[in-house]
Motif scaffolding. Structure first.
Motif, short mmCIF file in Angstrom:
data_model
loop_
_atom_site.label_atom_id
_atom_site.label_comp_id
_atom_site.label_asym_id
_atom_site.label_seq_id
_atom_site.Cartn_x
_atom_site.Cartn_y
_atom_site.Cartn_z
N GLY A 1 0.78 -1.22 0.00
CA GLY A 1 0.00 0.00 0.00
C GLY A 1 0.81 1.27 0.00
N ILE A 2 2.15 1.17 -0.07
CA ILE A 2 2.99 2.37 -0.16
C ILE A 2 3.26 2.65 -1.63
N HIS A 3 3.01 3.86 -2.06
CA HIS A 3 3.23 4.24 -3.45
C HIS A 3 4.07 5.51 -3.49
N PHE A 4 5.07 5.50 -4.34
CA PHE A 4 5.92 6.67 -4.52
C PHE A 4 5.55 7.37 -5.82
N ALA A 5 5.60 8.69 -5.78
CA ALA A 5 5.48 9.50 -6.99
C ALA A 5 6.84 10.14 -7.22
N PRO A 6 7.74 9.47 -7.93
CA PRO A 6 9.11 9.96 -8.06
C PRO A 6 9.24 11.06 -9.12
N ARG A 7 10.24 11.88 -8.93
CA ARG A 7 10.53 12.97 -9.87
C ARG A 7 12.03 13.22 -9.90
N ILE A 8 12.56 13.44 -11.07
CA ILE A 8 13.99 13.73 -11.21
C ILE A 8 14.21 15.22 -10.95
N ALA A 9 15.18 15.52 -10.10
CA ALA A 9 15.50 16.92 -9.79
C ALA A 9 16.98 17.03 -9.45
N ASN A 10 17.63 18.09 -9.93
CA ASN A 10 19.03 18.28 -9.57
C ASN A 10 19.13 18.80 -8.14
N HIS A 11 20.36 19.01 -7.71
CA HIS A 11 20.63 19.29 -6.30
C HIS A 11 19.89 20.52 -5.78
N ASP A 12 20.03 21.65 -6.48
CA ASP A 12 19.42 22.88 -5.96
C ASP A 12 17.91 22.87 -6.09
N THR A 13 17.38 22.22 -7.15
CA THR A 13 15.93 22.11 -7.30
C THR A 13 15.34 21.27 -6.18
N ALA A 14 16.01 20.18 -5.83
CA ALA A 14 15.54 19.34 -4.73
C ALA A 14 15.50 20.12 -3.43
N ALA A 15 16.49 20.97 -3.21
CA ALA A 15 16.52 21.78 -1.99
C ALA A 15 15.32 22.73 -1.92
N ARG A 16 15.02 23.38 -3.03
CA ARG A 16 13.89 24.32 -3.05
C ARG A 16 12.57 23.59 -2.83
N LEU A 17 12.41 22.44 -3.48
CA LEU A 17 11.17 21.67 -3.32
C LEU A 17 10.99 21.21 -1.88
N LEU A 18 12.10 20.82 -1.25
CA LEU A 18 12.04 20.33 0.12
C LEU A 18 11.64 21.45 1.08
N VAL A 19 12.24 22.62 0.94
CA VAL A 19 11.95 23.74 1.82
C VAL A 19 10.48 24.15 1.72
N ARG A 20 9.94 24.13 0.50
CA ARG A 20 8.54 24.53 0.31
C ARG A 20 7.56 23.39 0.58
N SER A 21 8.07 22.22 0.93
CA SER A 21 7.24 21.02 1.12
C SER A 21 6.47 20.67 -0.14
N ASP A 22 7.07 20.94 -1.30
CA ASP A 22 6.48 20.52 -2.56
C ASP A 22 6.82 19.08 -2.88
N THR A 23 7.59 18.46 -2.01
CA THR A 23 7.85 17.03 -2.07
C THR A 23 7.91 16.52 -0.64
N ASP A 24 7.61 15.23 -0.45
CA ASP A 24 7.69 14.65 0.89
C ASP A 24 9.14 14.32 1.26
N LEU A 25 9.82 13.66 0.34
CA LEU A 25 11.17 13.17 0.60
C LEU A 25 12.10 13.57 -0.53
N ALA A 26 13.39 13.59 -0.24
CA ALA A 26 14.40 13.86 -1.27
C ALA A 26 15.59 12.95 -1.03
N ILE A 27 16.04 12.29 -2.10
CA ILE A 27 17.28 11.51 -2.06
C ILE A 27 18.39 12.41 -2.59
N VAL A 28 19.43 12.60 -1.77
CA VAL A 28 20.46 13.60 -2.07
C VAL A 28 21.84 12.99 -1.87
N THR A 29 22.76 13.27 -2.78
CA THR A 29 24.15 12.84 -2.63
C THR A 29 24.92 13.88 -1.82
N ARG A 30 25.83 13.41 -0.96
CA ARG A 30 26.61 14.30 -0.11
C ARG A 30 28.07 13.83 -0.07
#
Length: 364
Positions: free
Chosen positions: A118-147
């Motif tokens: 019953g878990i479903h992901f809605a994945p989206r490709i985003a580069n590093h800075d785009t993922a940061a902006r989406l995360l801050v605005r809560s436009d995505t639930d989770l972000a996978i990020v390289t460090r």
């Protein structure tokens, strides 16, 4: 045009070999060529340069690769329209770099699916800075990020606690017979995050010139064509290395990095539970994370059962040996009998986003 023509094109873009692409697509080379020409006619653009050996993508073809991937992404998501994509229904939105879509995310999702129905992901490709902006605005639930320790992450990420879910490393790959031959070196573009990682840890290599690419898939395709070396995440080419299609050029440089999961401030509860369990499991034992995720899955949707106490008991025992504290990840802070438990899930937020400072250094 039909969807299979897009899959044909992406297969050729990945292999740069019509014969191999036809074999992977379970068709003949002549059939594949006809379908590709039909796609080119529909688009009014030549996508593949058939005069070169091996074949290569034209500039229009290179531009079309991410568009074709996105179209297939959207269609696959729409086909799952009966699945609960919205957070209120249990869906989890997640963003990640393109390189994570090949091995890191599929493994994460596959391990999760062992026990979590019953878990479903809605994945989206985003580069590093785009993922940061989406995360801050809560436009995505989770972000996978390289460090990487030598490459600062976007300032927006410093608001959040990372839950490390995997490790990877950059490797230099080449055709198995390359030896010390001088070949073009294909590298991640310096405006991308892994490109900045390469810049921070680069090593001298015998190369005629250095060719930057915005997508790791292009680098892999050139290396598989047998005419170049490339700098790539190991997870992206491990199957090629195991099959003998590519070889790793051994170096003394340390190019290891961490792959982390970040959770947005207003993420759905299920997303927060997944993040919290990853954070707790990794702080106690990296090797237990997938076992714990599976246990969480079995508890979700049916209330808590005796499995939650077994998980907590094993982690408490393990944390005692390590001298660390264990916070229960049981959803809703409930025991197996439903009584309140005086524990809380770890917070994915380090400090209020209103206190963060904007970075003056652009990071892609």
């Amino acid at each position: 045009m039909n969807i299979e023509q897009l899959r044909d094109f992406l297969c050729v873009a990945e292999t740069l070999n019509l014969t191999l692409a036809a074999d992977r697509r379970n068709t003949t080379q002549s059939n594949l060529s006809k379908r590709l020409r039909s796609l080119e006619t529909y688009l009014g653009r030549i996508l593949i340069d058939r005069r070169s050996r091996p074949v290569s993508l034209t500039p229009a073809g290179e531009d079309f690769v991410p568009k074709a991937r996105q179209v297939l992404f959207e269609i696959d998501a729409f086909r799952g329209g009966s699945a609960p994509w919205s957070p209120s229904e249990g869906g989890i939105s997640i963003v990640m770099p393109h390189s994570a879509t090949v091995a890191v995310f599929p493994r994460f999702r596959e391990r999760l699916s062992h026990g979590m129905s019953g878990i479903h992901f809605a994945p989206r490709i985003a580069n590093h800075d785009t993922a940061a902006r989406l995360l801050v605005r809560s436009d995505t639930d989770l972000a996978i990020v390289t460090r990487h320790p030598q490459v600062p992450i976007d300032e927006d990420f410093t608001v959040f606690q990372p839950a490390d879910i995997a490790t990877d490393r950059l490797v230099v790959v080449e055709p198995p017979e390359a030896g010390d031959a001088v070949l073009p070196l294909h590298v991640p573009h310096p405006l991308t995050y892994i490109g900045r990682m390469w810049e921070a840890s680069r090593i001298p290599l015998p190369a005629t010139d250095e060719v930057p690419h915005g997508m790791a898939a292009y680098i892999r395709a050139h290396c598989l064509a047998g005419r170049a070396r490339g700098v790539l995440p190991e997870s992206l080419v491990e199957a090629d290395i195991a099959a003998g299609r590519l070889a790793v050029r051994h170096t003394n440089a340390s190019m290891d990095y961490v792959i982390s999961l970040f959770c947005a401030p207003r993420a759905s509860r299920r997303a927060r539970q997944v993040w919290a369990l990853c954070a707790d499991a990794m702080s106690n034992s990296p090797h237990m994370v997938w076992f714990l995720l599976a246990m969480l899955c079995r508890r979700q949707g049916r209330g808590c059962n005796e499995g939650s106490d077994r998980v907590d008991g094993q982690l408490r025992q393990h944390s005692t040996l390590r001298g660390t504290a264990w916070t229960s990840a049981t959803p809703n802070n409930a025991t197996s009998t439903g009584s309140p438990r005086s524990t809380t899930m770890p917070s994915p937020i380090r400090r209020r986003s209103g206190t963060r400072r904007r970075s003056t250094t652009p990071i892609a």
